[in-house]
Design a protein around this motif. Structure first.
Motif, PDB file in Angstrom:
ATOM      1  N   ASP A  94      -3.898 -11.464  -4.121  1.00  0.00           N
ATOM      2  CA  ASP A  94      -3.349 -10.205  -3.734  1.00  0.00           C
ATOM      3  C   ASP A  94      -3.870  -9.775  -2.535  1.00  0.00           C
ATOM      4  N   TYR A  95      -5.074 -10.099  -2.000  1.00  0.00           N
ATOM      5  CA  TYR A  95      -5.628  -9.662  -0.891  1.00  0.00           C
ATOM      6  C   TYR A  95      -5.835 -10.538   0.336  1.00  0.00           C
ATOM      7  N   LYS A  96      -5.609 -10.182   1.369  1.00  0.00           N
ATOM      8  CA  LYS A  96      -5.441 -10.942   2.769  1.00  0.00           C
ATOM      9  C   LYS A  96      -6.835 -11.153   3.380  1.00  0.00           C
ATOM     10  N   TYR A 134      -3.617 -16.442  -0.168  1.00  0.00           N
ATOM     11  CA  TYR A 134      -2.972 -15.183  -0.371  1.00  0.00           C
ATOM     12  C   TYR A 134      -1.456 -15.122  -0.288  1.00  0.00           C
ATOM     13  N   ASN A 193       3.543  -4.816  -0.739  1.00  0.00           N
ATOM     14  CA  ASN A 193       3.750  -4.884   0.535  1.00  0.00           C
ATOM     15  C   ASN A 193       4.683  -3.914   1.042  1.00  0.00           C
ATOM     16  N   ASP A 207      -2.542  -5.215  10.565  1.00  0.00           N
ATOM     17  CA  ASP A 207      -2.304  -4.848   9.212  1.00  0.00           C
ATOM     18  C   ASP A 207      -3.406  -4.172   8.419  1.00  0.00           C
ATOM     19  N   LEU A 208      -4.576  -4.556   8.712  1.00  0.00           N
ATOM     20  CA  LEU A 208      -5.607  -4.185   8.025  1.00  0.00           C
ATOM     21  C   LEU A 208      -6.007  -2.913   8.294  1.00  0.00           C
ATOM     22  N   ILE A 233       2.836  -0.799   1.808  1.00  0.00           N
ATOM     23  CA  ILE A 233       2.118  -0.866   2.860  1.00  0.00           C
ATOM     24  C   ILE A 233       3.006  -0.749   4.082  1.00  0.00           C
ATOM     25  N   PRO A 257       1.557 -12.268  -0.843  1.00  0.00           N
ATOM     26  CA  PRO A 257       2.112 -10.889  -0.649  1.00  0.00           C
ATOM     27  C   PRO A 257       2.594 -10.622  -1.767  1.00  0.00           C
ATOM     28  N   ASN A 285      -3.643  -0.581   6.709  1.00  0.00           N
ATOM     29  CA  ASN A 285      -3.969  -0.355   5.492  1.00  0.00           C
ATOM     30  C   ASN A 285      -5.522  -1.132   4.928  1.00  0.00           C
ATOM     31  N   MET A 337      -5.822  -3.860   2.128  1.00  0.00           N
ATOM     32  CA  MET A 337      -5.407  -5.318   1.946  1.00  0.00           C
ATOM     33  C   MET A 337      -6.543  -6.153   2.100  1.00  0.00           C
TER      34      MET A 337
END
Length: 284
Positions: free
Chosen positions: A26-28, A143, A149, A72-73, A152, A145, A76, A79
């Protein structure tokens, strides 16, 4: 009986592994700190650099805490997972384990304890860390999504909307300030003409002084670890950083400080071995 117990333990292990993998997917990003709590210096024994390398070797995308994050990080931070290395107790062994926490501080994954009997710290820590990372060899990370998302994306849109609203508000304030300046100039001209006729050059001087006084106002806009001070243009005049002292700021890219003295803000710096102090009109 033993066979049944073994089967139960094996099933629990498989379920735990699948659950952990699902959570990790779930985490990028993995955020690697510059310093671990049990060490005294940043990247001591190159342990933080080794941690980053081993995460990437196992297919994770890493960023270093405090450095520039991907868009993106940055929009949020949830992530990513924040990594930590914990040292266990042991007189003749070095024991390390890797812990991954979410943005709320909850533990998402904890590795098996990696051990080493080597006496030299640098070699012992490196071996124990590599052994702890063996836990990730059974984790097929990828990863994926999920439903969050959309949340996010919504948050990013909402953030942009808020920034746009703040900019619009600032533009309106600047417009209002310019109108006030025009009115101030008009009032100044009228009052001067009522008192006595003066040459055009004198009237121009009065106008310039009034405008200059109004434009001296600096508006504080909050940023990471401090503020940026903008004038009515708007133009960034100073960027200031917070300190441990109340109402004392360091001026970025300038050997100077800004501090509060009574009701005034003072810019203080040295020029040709002379201490210079300038009073600023700052609106927080």
């Amino acid at each position: 009986m033993k066979t049944k117990l073994f089967t139960t333990l094996l099933a629990c292990f498989i379920i735990t592994s699948v659950f952990s993998q699902s959570n990790l997917n779930d985490y990028k990003y993995i955020i690697v700190p510059k310093k671990f709590d049990f060490l005294k210096q940043e990247n001591q024994y190159r342990l933080n650099a080794l941690t980053k390398f081993l995460f990437e070797k196992n297919g994770f995308t890493t960023v270093v805490e405090g450095e520039q994050y991907p868009d993106d990080l940055a929009g949020n931070v949830c992530m990513g997972l924040t990594s930590d290395v914990e040292k266990g107790k042991g007189m003749f062994k070095t024991k390390l384990s890797i812990v991954l926490k979410n943005c709320q501080g909850g533990v998402i994954y904890k590795s098996e304890v990696g051990e080493s009997r080597i006496k030299e710290y640098d070699k012992s820590y490196a071996e124990a860390l590599r052994n702890a990372f063996k836990s990730f060899e059974t984790v097929d990370y990828k990863y994926t999504p999920n439903g969050n998302n959309s949340v996010i994306a919504s948050n990013k849109v909402e953030t942009k909307k808020e920034v746009s609203q703040e900019l619009q508000k600032l533009k309106e304030e600047i417009k209002s300030l310019k109108e006030e300046k025009k009115e101030a100039v008009k009032v100044a001209e009228n009052k001067v003409s009522e008192i006595v006729e003066v040459p055009a050059e004198a009237t121009k001087t009065v106008q310039e002084n009034v405008i200059e006084g109004a434009s001296n106002i600096l508006y504080a806009q909050e940023m990471v670890n401090g503020f940026q001070l903008v004038d009515s243009s708007p133009k960034v005049v100073y960027r200031i950083k917070k300190t441990n002292l109340n109402n004392v700021f360091l001026v970025e890219n300038k050997n100077a400080i800004i501090y509060k003295k009574g009701d005034d803000w003072v810019l203080e710096f040295y020029s040709n071995n002379s201490l210079i102090q300038e009073t600023l009109n700052i609106k927080f």
